[in-house]
Design a protein around this motif. Structure first.
Motif, PDB file in Angstrom:
ATOM      1  N   ASP A 267       0.834  -1.192   0.000  1.00  0.00           N
ATOM      2  CA  ASP A 267       0.000   0.000   0.000  1.00  0.00           C
ATOM      3  C   ASP A 267       0.874   1.250   0.000  1.00  0.00           C
ATOM      4  OD1 ASP A 267       0.438   0.991   2.882  1.00  0.00           O
ATOM      5  OD2 ASP A 267      -0.223  -1.075   3.195  1.00  0.00           O
ATOM      6  N   GLU A 268       0.226   2.387  -0.203  1.00  0.00           N
ATOM      7  CA  GLU A 268       0.950   3.652  -0.339  1.00  0.00           C
ATOM      8  C   GLU A 268       1.769   3.991   0.901  1.00  0.00           C
ATOM      9  OE1 GLU A 268      -0.270   8.375  -0.538  1.00  0.00           O
ATOM     10  OE2 GLU A 268      -1.712   6.866  -1.219  1.00  0.00           O
ATOM     11  N   ALA A 269       1.195   3.853   2.085  1.00  0.00           N
ATOM     12  CA  ALA A 269       1.899   4.227   3.311  1.00  0.00           C
ATOM     13  C   ALA A 269       3.127   3.344   3.537  1.00  0.00           C
ATOM     14  CB  ALA A 269       0.956   4.136   4.511  1.00  0.00           C
ATOM     15  N   THR A 270       2.968   2.045   3.294  1.00  0.00           N
ATOM     16  CA  THR A 270       4.107   1.137   3.454  1.00  0.00           C
ATOM     17  C   THR A 270       5.195   1.449   2.444  1.00  0.00           C
ATOM     18  OG1 THR A 270       2.632  -0.598   4.264  1.00  0.00           O
ATOM     19  CG2 THR A 270       4.813  -1.272   3.521  1.00  0.00           C
ATOM     20  N   ALA A 271       4.786   1.727   1.213  1.00  0.00           N
ATOM     21  CA  ALA A 271       5.763   2.081   0.190  1.00  0.00           C
ATOM     22  C   ALA A 271       6.581   3.294   0.613  1.00  0.00           C
ATOM     23  CB  ALA A 271       5.069   2.354  -1.142  1.00  0.00           C
ATOM     24  N   LEU A 272       5.920   4.318   1.109  1.00  0.00           N
ATOM     25  CA  LEU A 272       6.640   5.517   1.533  1.00  0.00           C
ATOM     26  C   LEU A 272       7.601   5.221   2.676  1.00  0.00           C
ATOM     27  CD1 LEU A 272       3.787   8.166   1.342  1.00  0.00           C
ATOM     28  CD2 LEU A 272       5.871   8.121  -0.058  1.00  0.00           C
ATOM     29  N   ALA A 273       7.176   4.395   3.632  1.00  0.00           N
ATOM     30  CA  ALA A 273       8.035   4.075   4.770  1.00  0.00           C
ATOM     31  C   ALA A 273       9.292   3.331   4.314  1.00  0.00           C
ATOM     32  CB  ALA A 273       7.266   3.247   5.795  1.00  0.00           C
ATOM     33  N   VAL A 274       9.115   2.364   3.414  1.00  0.00           N
ATOM     34  CA  VAL A 274      10.271   1.610   2.939  1.00  0.00           C
ATOM     35  C   VAL A 274      11.150   2.475   2.043  1.00  0.00           C
ATOM     36  CG1 VAL A 274      11.027  -0.442   1.673  1.00  0.00           C
ATOM     37  CG2 VAL A 274       9.005  -0.554   3.129  1.00  0.00           C
ATOM     38  N   MET A 275      10.552   3.294   1.197  1.00  0.00           N
ATOM     39  CA  MET A 275      11.329   4.203   0.371  1.00  0.00           C
ATOM     40  C   MET A 275      12.191   5.119   1.230  1.00  0.00           C
ATOM     41  SD  MET A 275       8.346   4.976  -2.465  1.00  0.00           S
ATOM     42  CE  MET A 275       9.100   6.463  -3.160  1.00  0.00           C
ATOM     43  N   ASP A 276      11.626   5.638   2.309  1.00  0.00           N
ATOM     44  CA  ASP A 276      12.406   6.489   3.210  1.00  0.00           C
ATOM     45  C   ASP A 276      13.573   5.711   3.818  1.00  0.00           C
ATOM     46  OD1 ASP A 276      10.777   8.661   2.723  1.00  0.00           O
ATOM     47  OD2 ASP A 276       9.569   8.391   4.543  1.00  0.00           O
ATOM     48  N   ALA A 277      13.315   4.473   4.220  1.00  0.00           N
ATOM     49  CA  ALA A 277      14.365   3.666   4.834  1.00  0.00           C
ATOM     50  C   ALA A 277      15.489   3.361   3.848  1.00  0.00           C
ATOM     51  CB  ALA A 277      13.776   2.369   5.379  1.00  0.00           C
ATOM     52  N   LEU A 278      15.140   3.193   2.576  1.00  0.00           N
ATOM     53  CA  LEU A 278      16.129   2.848   1.554  1.00  0.00           C
ATOM     54  C   LEU A 278      16.692   4.071   0.838  1.00  0.00           C
ATOM     55  CD1 LEU A 278      14.416  -0.274  -0.092  1.00  0.00           C
ATOM     56  CD2 LEU A 278      16.241  -0.242   1.612  1.00  0.00           C
ATOM     57  N   THR A 279      16.268   5.255   1.241  1.00  0.00           N
ATOM     58  CA  THR A 279      16.654   6.534   0.618  1.00  0.00           C
ATOM     59  C   THR A 279      16.244   6.601  -0.852  1.00  0.00           C
ATOM     60  OG1 THR A 279      18.943   5.927  -0.004  1.00  0.00           O
ATOM     61  CG2 THR A 279      18.588   6.780   2.232  1.00  0.00           C
ATOM     62  N   ILE A 280      15.092   5.986  -1.177  1.00  0.00           N
ATOM     63  CA  ILE A 280      14.516   6.115  -2.509  1.00  0.00           C
ATOM     64  C   ILE A 280      13.605   7.336  -2.497  1.00  0.00           C
ATOM     65  CG2 ILE A 280      12.991   5.053  -4.222  1.00  0.00           C
ATOM     66  CD1 ILE A 280      13.966   2.320  -3.167  1.00  0.00           C
ATOM     67  N   ARG A 281      13.915   8.297  -3.308  1.00  0.00           N
ATOM     68  CA  ARG A 281      13.149   9.544  -3.286  1.00  0.00           C
ATOM     69  C   ARG A 281      11.787   9.398  -3.943  1.00  0.00           C
ATOM     70  NH1 ARG A 281      11.389  13.451  -0.487  1.00  0.00           N
ATOM     71  NH2 ARG A 281      10.612  15.195  -1.706  1.00  0.00           N
ATOM     72  N   SER A 282      11.725   8.713  -5.102  1.00  0.00           N
ATOM     73  CA  SER A 282      10.491   8.692  -5.890  1.00  0.00           C
ATOM     74  C   SER A 282      10.322   7.330  -6.539  1.00  0.00           C
ATOM     75  CB  SER A 282      10.533   9.775  -6.981  1.00  0.00           C
ATOM     76  OG  SER A 282      10.790  11.055  -6.435  1.00  0.00           O
ATOM     77  N   ALA A 283       9.101   7.066  -7.004  1.00  0.00           N
ATOM     78  CA  ALA A 283       8.814   5.798  -7.679  1.00  0.00           C
ATOM     79  C   ALA A 283       7.743   6.001  -8.744  1.00  0.00           C
ATOM     80  CB  ALA A 283       8.364   4.736  -6.681  1.00  0.00           C
ATOM     81  N   LEU A 284       7.904   5.277  -9.837  1.00  0.00           N
ATOM     82  CA  LEU A 284       6.910   5.244 -10.902  1.00  0.00           C
ATOM     83  C   LEU A 284       6.016   4.033 -10.659  1.00  0.00           C
ATOM     84  CD1 LEU A 284       5.868   6.406 -13.621  1.00  0.00           C
ATOM     85  CD2 LEU A 284       7.455   4.823 -14.751  1.00  0.00           C
ATOM     86  N   VAL A 285       4.719   4.263 -10.571  1.00  0.00           N
ATOM     87  CA  VAL A 285       3.767   3.228 -10.180  1.00  0.00           C
ATOM     88  C   VAL A 285       3.058   2.661 -11.403  1.00  0.00           C
ATOM     89  CG1 VAL A 285       1.685   2.725  -8.847  1.00  0.00           C
ATOM     90  CG2 VAL A 285       3.401   4.322  -7.941  1.00  0.00           C
ATOM     91  N   ASP A 286       3.065   1.341 -11.501  1.00  0.00           N
ATOM     92  CA  ASP A 286       2.174   0.601 -12.384  1.00  0.00           C
ATOM     93  C   ASP A 286       1.194  -0.091 -11.450  1.00  0.00           C
ATOM     94  OD1 ASP A 286       0.873  -1.103 -14.116  1.00  0.00           O
ATOM     95  OD2 ASP A 286       2.654  -2.242 -14.675  1.00  0.00           O
ATOM     96  N   GLU A 287       0.030   0.528 -11.233  1.00  0.00           N
ATOM     97  CA  GLU A 287      -0.907  -0.054 -10.266  1.00  0.00           C
ATOM     98  C   GLU A 287      -1.329  -1.439 -10.716  1.00  0.00           C
ATOM     99  OE1 GLU A 287      -4.999   0.940  -7.799  1.00  0.00           O
ATOM    100  OE2 GLU A 287      -4.175   2.433  -9.156  1.00  0.00           O
ATOM    101  N   CYS A 288      -1.338  -2.368  -9.778  1.00  0.00           N
ATOM    102  CA  CYS A 288      -1.618  -3.752 -10.133  1.00  0.00           C
ATOM    103  C   CYS A 288      -2.130  -4.479  -8.909  1.00  0.00           C
ATOM    104  CB  CYS A 288      -0.336  -4.418 -10.647  1.00  0.00           C
ATOM    105  SG  CYS A 288      -0.560  -6.100 -11.204  1.00  0.00           S
ATOM    106  N   TRP A 289      -3.334  -5.012  -9.005  1.00  0.00           N
ATOM    107  CA  TRP A 289      -3.900  -5.790  -7.899  1.00  0.00           C
ATOM    108  C   TRP A 289      -3.641  -7.279  -8.085  1.00  0.00           C
ATOM    109  CZ3 TRP A 289      -9.485  -3.341  -7.887  1.00  0.00           C
ATOM    110  CH2 TRP A 289      -9.361  -1.957  -7.638  1.00  0.00           C
ATOM    111  N   ASP A 290      -3.385  -7.681  -9.291  1.00  0.00           N
ATOM    112  CA  ASP A 290      -2.971  -9.047  -9.614  1.00  0.00           C
ATOM    113  C   ASP A 290      -2.283  -8.969 -10.968  1.00  0.00           C
ATOM    114  OD1 ASP A 290      -4.847  -9.316 -11.817  1.00  0.00           O
ATOM    115  OD2 ASP A 290      -6.418  -9.684 -10.347  1.00  0.00           O
ATOM    116  N   PHE A 291      -1.826 -10.103 -11.483  1.00  0.00           N
ATOM    117  CA  PHE A 291      -1.086 -10.081 -12.741  1.00  0.00           C
ATOM    118  C   PHE A 291      -1.865 -10.652 -13.913  1.00  0.00           C
ATOM    119  CE2 PHE A 291       2.334  -9.756  -9.579  1.00  0.00           C
ATOM    120  CZ  PHE A 291       2.922  -8.586 -10.023  1.00  0.00           C
TER     121      PHE A 291
END
Length: 280
Positions: free
Chosen positions: A15-39
């Motif tokens: 989810d969005e909040a988890t993504a932001l938390a992990v990005m902060d921990a890994l020093t990833i500033r930004s991400a390009l999203v391909d929204e996907c609920w399944d493949f």
């Protein structure tokens, strides 16, 4: 260093909040999203959820969660959409999407034999023409058939065409064919899933380094972008074998690669994708 992940799948175990938390921990500033609920197992390549069906029966992918994430956090998230080349209103839909805040690119997922033949015959010209007209880079999941798209590289020289996941090169011949496309200045490479594709063992996957070195020689650092696509790792592992690479491992095997200079890393880990997307 400005680090941008060129592909994550929000809402597929993330989810969005988890993504932001992990990005902060890994020093990833930004991400390009391909929204996907399944493949999209059992459905056409462009019909991974979320989507809705048109009266014609064709699928139209949408990205409501990615759009919200990009609007709430415009410096952290941008997004693309998988576009169905058989959408009867493709040009208008692409134009409408292009006007949406945070939307920056389209994605073409190569389908089965009929789609492959249509690509070869020039039958997908409207897709790339619409992307060009709207100033939208085109990401292509070519499934080891990157040369099928060579005619569009020639016909639309101003359109950046990014080959996803190392072209899904399944063997050295496919990788060689992918590298030959570097002759076109508008051809770009998304560097992701390399440990699975190229027989990596354990972190930091030294087996991958010769392949990356060849890609860097062919495309140059200005035309290679890194992506983790880590939520798809279990699926890729089932398809190809090899390790399941975590988000941190996907980033740090690149950062720890002694073959890459600091300037190489600045481009591959962020500057290339920002330049292609106009996300500066």
């Amino acid at each position: 260093m400005d680090i941008v992940d060129a592909q994550i799948h929000l809402h597929h175990t993330l989810d969005e909040a988890t993504a932001l938390a992990v990005m902060d921990a890994l020093t990833i500033r930004s991400a390009l999203v391909d929204e996907c609920w399944d493949f999209g197992e059992g459905r056409p390549a462009h019909a991974a959820r979320p989507y809705y069906q048109l009266p014609t029966g064709e699928y139209r992918p949408v990205g409501p969660g990615a759009q919200i994430a990009a609007m709430r956090n415009p410096d952290r998230f941008s997004y693309l959409l998988r576009m169905n080349p058989l959408d009867p209103d493709l040009e208008n839909w692409m134009s409408q999407a292009a006007a949406t805040p945070g939307f920056r690119a389209v994605r073409y997922l190569l389908g089965g034999p009929a789609d492959e033949q249509a690509v070869l015959d020039g039958g997908r010209r409207a897709f790339f023409a619409a992307a060009t007209a709207n100033g939208l880079p085109a990401f292509v999941a070519s499934h080891a058939k990157a040369p099928f798209f060579e005619r569009y590289l020639r016909e639309f020289p101003s359109l950046p065409i990014v080959f996803d996941h190392c072209g899904f090169a399944v063997d050295d011949d496919a990788f060689d064919a992918l590298l030959r496309l570097a002759q076109y200045p508008n051809a770009y490479l998304k560097w992701s899933h390399a440990p699975c594709l190229f027989g990596g063992g354990a972190f930091p996957y030294p087996e991958v380094r010769p392949y990356l070195d060849r890609a860097m020689s062919a495309f140059g650092r200005e035309r290679i972008m890194w992506a983790s696509d880590f939520t798809a790792e279990p699926m890729i592992q089932r398809m190809r074998g090899g390790p399941v690479v975590s988000w941190s491992e996907a980033l740090y095997y690149m950062r720890c690669n002694p073959d890459l200079s600091e300037t190489d890393l600045e481009w591959v880990l962020g500057k290339t994708v920002r330049t292609v997307l106009g996300w500066l």
